[in-house]
Design an enzyme around this catalytic site. Structure first.
Site, PDB file in Angstrom:
ATOM      1  N   ARG A 181       1.293  -5.477  -5.728  1.00  0.00           N
ATOM      2  CA  ARG A 181       1.538  -6.729  -5.024  1.00  0.00           C
ATOM      3  C   ARG A 181       1.909  -7.779  -6.066  1.00  0.00           C
ATOM      4  O   ARG A 181       1.399  -7.767  -7.180  1.00  0.00           O
ATOM      5  CB  ARG A 181       0.304  -7.137  -4.221  1.00  0.00           C
ATOM      6  CG  ARG A 181      -0.131  -6.019  -3.273  1.00  0.00           C
ATOM      7  CD  ARG A 181      -1.221  -6.469  -2.319  1.00  0.00           C
ATOM      8  NE  ARG A 181      -1.773  -5.332  -1.588  1.00  0.00           N
ATOM      9  CZ  ARG A 181      -1.222  -4.791  -0.511  1.00  0.00           C
ATOM     10  NH1 ARG A 181      -0.073  -5.265  -0.058  1.00  0.00           N
ATOM     11  NH2 ARG A 181      -1.789  -3.766   0.093  1.00  0.00           N
ATOM     12  N   ARG A 197      -5.885  -2.136   9.353  1.00  0.00           N
ATOM     13  CA  ARG A 197      -5.921  -3.598   9.330  1.00  0.00           C
ATOM     14  C   ARG A 197      -6.080  -4.155  10.750  1.00  0.00           C
ATOM     15  O   ARG A 197      -7.100  -3.937  11.388  1.00  0.00           O
ATOM     16  CB  ARG A 197      -4.674  -4.162   8.642  1.00  0.00           C
ATOM     17  CG  ARG A 197      -4.604  -3.819   7.156  1.00  0.00           C
ATOM     18  CD  ARG A 197      -3.539  -4.617   6.454  1.00  0.00           C
ATOM     19  NE  ARG A 197      -2.237  -4.480   7.101  1.00  0.00           N
ATOM     20  CZ  ARG A 197      -1.181  -5.208   6.768  1.00  0.00           C
ATOM     21  NH1 ARG A 197      -1.283  -6.127   5.831  1.00  0.00           N
ATOM     22  NH2 ARG A 197      -0.019  -5.016   7.373  1.00  0.00           N
ATOM     23  N   ASP A 240       2.356  -0.150  12.229  1.00  0.00           N
ATOM     24  CA  ASP A 240       2.272  -1.420  12.953  1.00  0.00           C
ATOM     25  C   ASP A 240       3.568  -2.219  12.959  1.00  0.00           C
ATOM     26  O   ASP A 240       3.566  -3.383  13.380  1.00  0.00           O
ATOM     27  CB  ASP A 240       1.147  -2.281  12.371  1.00  0.00           C
ATOM     28  CG  ASP A 240       1.335  -2.575  10.887  1.00  0.00           C
ATOM     29  OD1 ASP A 240       2.187  -1.927  10.246  1.00  0.00           O
ATOM     30  OD2 ASP A 240       0.616  -3.448  10.356  1.00  0.00           O
ATOM     31  N   ASP A 242      -0.230   2.365   8.691  1.00  0.00           N
ATOM     32  CA  ASP A 242      -0.746   1.630   9.848  1.00  0.00           C
ATOM     33  C   ASP A 242       0.116   1.789  11.097  1.00  0.00           C
ATOM     34  O   ASP A 242      -0.366   1.550  12.204  1.00  0.00           O
ATOM     35  CB  ASP A 242      -0.861   0.140   9.512  1.00  0.00           C
ATOM     36  CG  ASP A 242      -1.812  -0.126   8.359  1.00  0.00           C
ATOM     37  OD1 ASP A 242      -2.690   0.724   8.115  1.00  0.00           O
ATOM     38  OD2 ASP A 242      -1.670  -1.176   7.701  1.00  0.00           O
ATOM     39  N   THR A 249       4.255   2.723   5.803  1.00  0.00           N
ATOM     40  CA  THR A 249       2.877   2.238   5.932  1.00  0.00           C
ATOM     41  C   THR A 249       2.112   3.173   6.845  1.00  0.00           C
ATOM     42  O   THR A 249       2.634   3.581   7.891  1.00  0.00           O
ATOM     43  CB  THR A 249       2.820   0.802   6.493  1.00  0.00           C
ATOM     44  OG1 THR A 249       1.471   0.497   6.878  1.00  0.00           O
ATOM     45  CG2 THR A 249       3.731   0.623   7.690  1.00  0.00           C
ATOM     46  N   ASP A 302       4.779  -4.794   6.318  1.00  0.00           N
ATOM     47  CA  ASP A 302       5.199  -6.135   6.712  1.00  0.00           C
ATOM     48  C   ASP A 302       5.229  -7.118   5.545  1.00  0.00           C
ATOM     49  O   ASP A 302       6.109  -7.983   5.483  1.00  0.00           O
ATOM     50  CB  ASP A 302       4.330  -6.665   7.856  1.00  0.00           C
ATOM     51  CG  ASP A 302       2.841  -6.632   7.549  1.00  0.00           C
ATOM     52  OD1 ASP A 302       2.456  -6.233   6.434  1.00  0.00           O
ATOM     53  OD2 ASP A 302       2.053  -7.034   8.423  1.00  0.00           O
ATOM     54  N   GLY A 352       0.823  -1.209   0.000  1.00  0.00           N
ATOM     55  CA  GLY A 352       0.000   0.000   0.000  1.00  0.00           C
ATOM     56  C   GLY A 352       0.852   1.252   0.000  1.00  0.00           C
ATOM     57  O   GLY A 352       1.866   1.328   0.690  1.00  0.00           O
TER      58      GLY A 352
END
Length: 323
Positions: A72, A172, A130, A128, A126, A103, A11
């Site tokens: 991807r 997510r 995370d 996120d 990212t 990740d 992303g």
């Protein structure tokens, strides 16, 4: 280390272009050639390479998205695909690789690096936030500000009509965006993957915070929340409490776009330079991150697998100061 490749994968995140710029400018400063790899790992497999120099990255610091494009790659997941990618890198004379992503990107990078004993450095890109081992990931601050601006605007109409809004944000399986935006925007309730909230608990919160005041309420929902889909949660609340004026907004990919904030531009610039430095000092299979303002090197496997904890102090803060 005479020539390096750089790619973005997964992303997109605001600040990726700033990171690309830093990698290219640092490499040129060190008299290293740079090759841009288009469309992530697909570009490695297809040999979709472009030479880059200082002028190639002029004017991109403030741009969202990624000039190298992202995709991807199912074929890179296969041994045959990675073998083709390796042959393409060697044919091009590329000695090391910088990958910018999350990740999934780091998983592919780690597998590839170990299979072919190839130097790979990861830059965390990212929204996120995370990835374990870094306080911030590129794009997270911009996404937070985008969410805050959107929620503030929704709050205006929620207050005007005394409505209860369920607003879904990205992340997510991580609730960092929802939690921090919840504090920043004064959300009455925040639903996170890391903290299970039962439906009865949610109803109790709303009874105290919305039903009593009859003004407006914002429930921020992280997309990976375990209670259910945002629209289903809101629908159930609306059916069980027809007196509530319930609305749903899913912010979606709005959160990925836009010009990066100053924080993301500076972070991306620091990490881009650090990634090239890591290659020059013979580091491999690591992510460059930032902890307490200092550059750190974290094994890619650890960045991927170790769980990054949310800030429990902020959770308590919402309970104390929400309306």
């Amino acid at each position: 280390m005479k020539k390096i490749g750089v790619l973005t994968s997964g992303g997109d995140a605001p600040g990726m272009n700033a990171a690309i710029r830093a990698v290219v400018r640092k490499a040129v400063h060190e008299n290293i050639e740079v090759v841009g790899i288009l469309k992530g790992y697909n570009g490695m497999v297809n040999g979709d390479f472009i030479p880059m120099e200082a002028a190639s990255v002029s004017g991109i610091l403030k741009e969202g998205g990624t000039i190298l494009k992202s995709a991807r790659s199912d074929v890179f997941r296969t041994p045959e695909g990675r073998a083709t990618a390796y042959e393409n890198l060697k044919r091009e004379g590329i000695d090391g690789l910088v990958v910018i992503g999350g990740d999934g990107t780091f998983t592919g990078a780690s597998i590839f690096g170990h299979e072919y004993d190839f130097p790979v450095i990861g830059i965390p890109g990212t929204i996120d936030n995370d990835l374990f081992g870094t306080d911030l990931t590129i794009g997270y601050d911009t996404a937070l500000n985008t969410v805050a601006e959107a929620v503030d605007k929704i709050r205006d109409t929620a207050t005007s009509h005394s409505r209860l809004f369920f607003i879904e944000v990205m992340g997510r399986d991580a609730g960092f965006i929802a939690l921090n935006a919840g504090v920043a925007c004064g959300a009455e309730v925040v639903l996170l993957p890391e903290k299970r909230t039962s439906f009865d608990e949610l109803k109790e919160f709303l009874q105290k915070k919305y039903s009593y005041s009859k003004s407006s309420s914002i429930v921020l929902v992280a997309e990976g929340e375990k209670l259910g889909k945002t629209i289903d949660i809101a629908d159930r609340i609306g059916k069980e409490h027809p007196e509530y004026d319930v609305r749903v907004t899913i912010l979606g990919h709005l959160q990925r776009g836009g010009s990066p904030t100053v924080t993301d531009r500076v972070l991306a610039s620091e990490l881009g330079v650090a990634a090239v430095d890591a290659l020059l000092t013979n580091k491999r299979d690591v992510m460059v991150g930032i902890v307490n303002g200092e550059i750190v090197h974290v094994p890619l496997s650890q960045a991927i697998k170790d769980e990054k904890p949310i800030n429990s102090r902020l959770l308590n803060l919402i309970n104390v100061i929400s309306g």
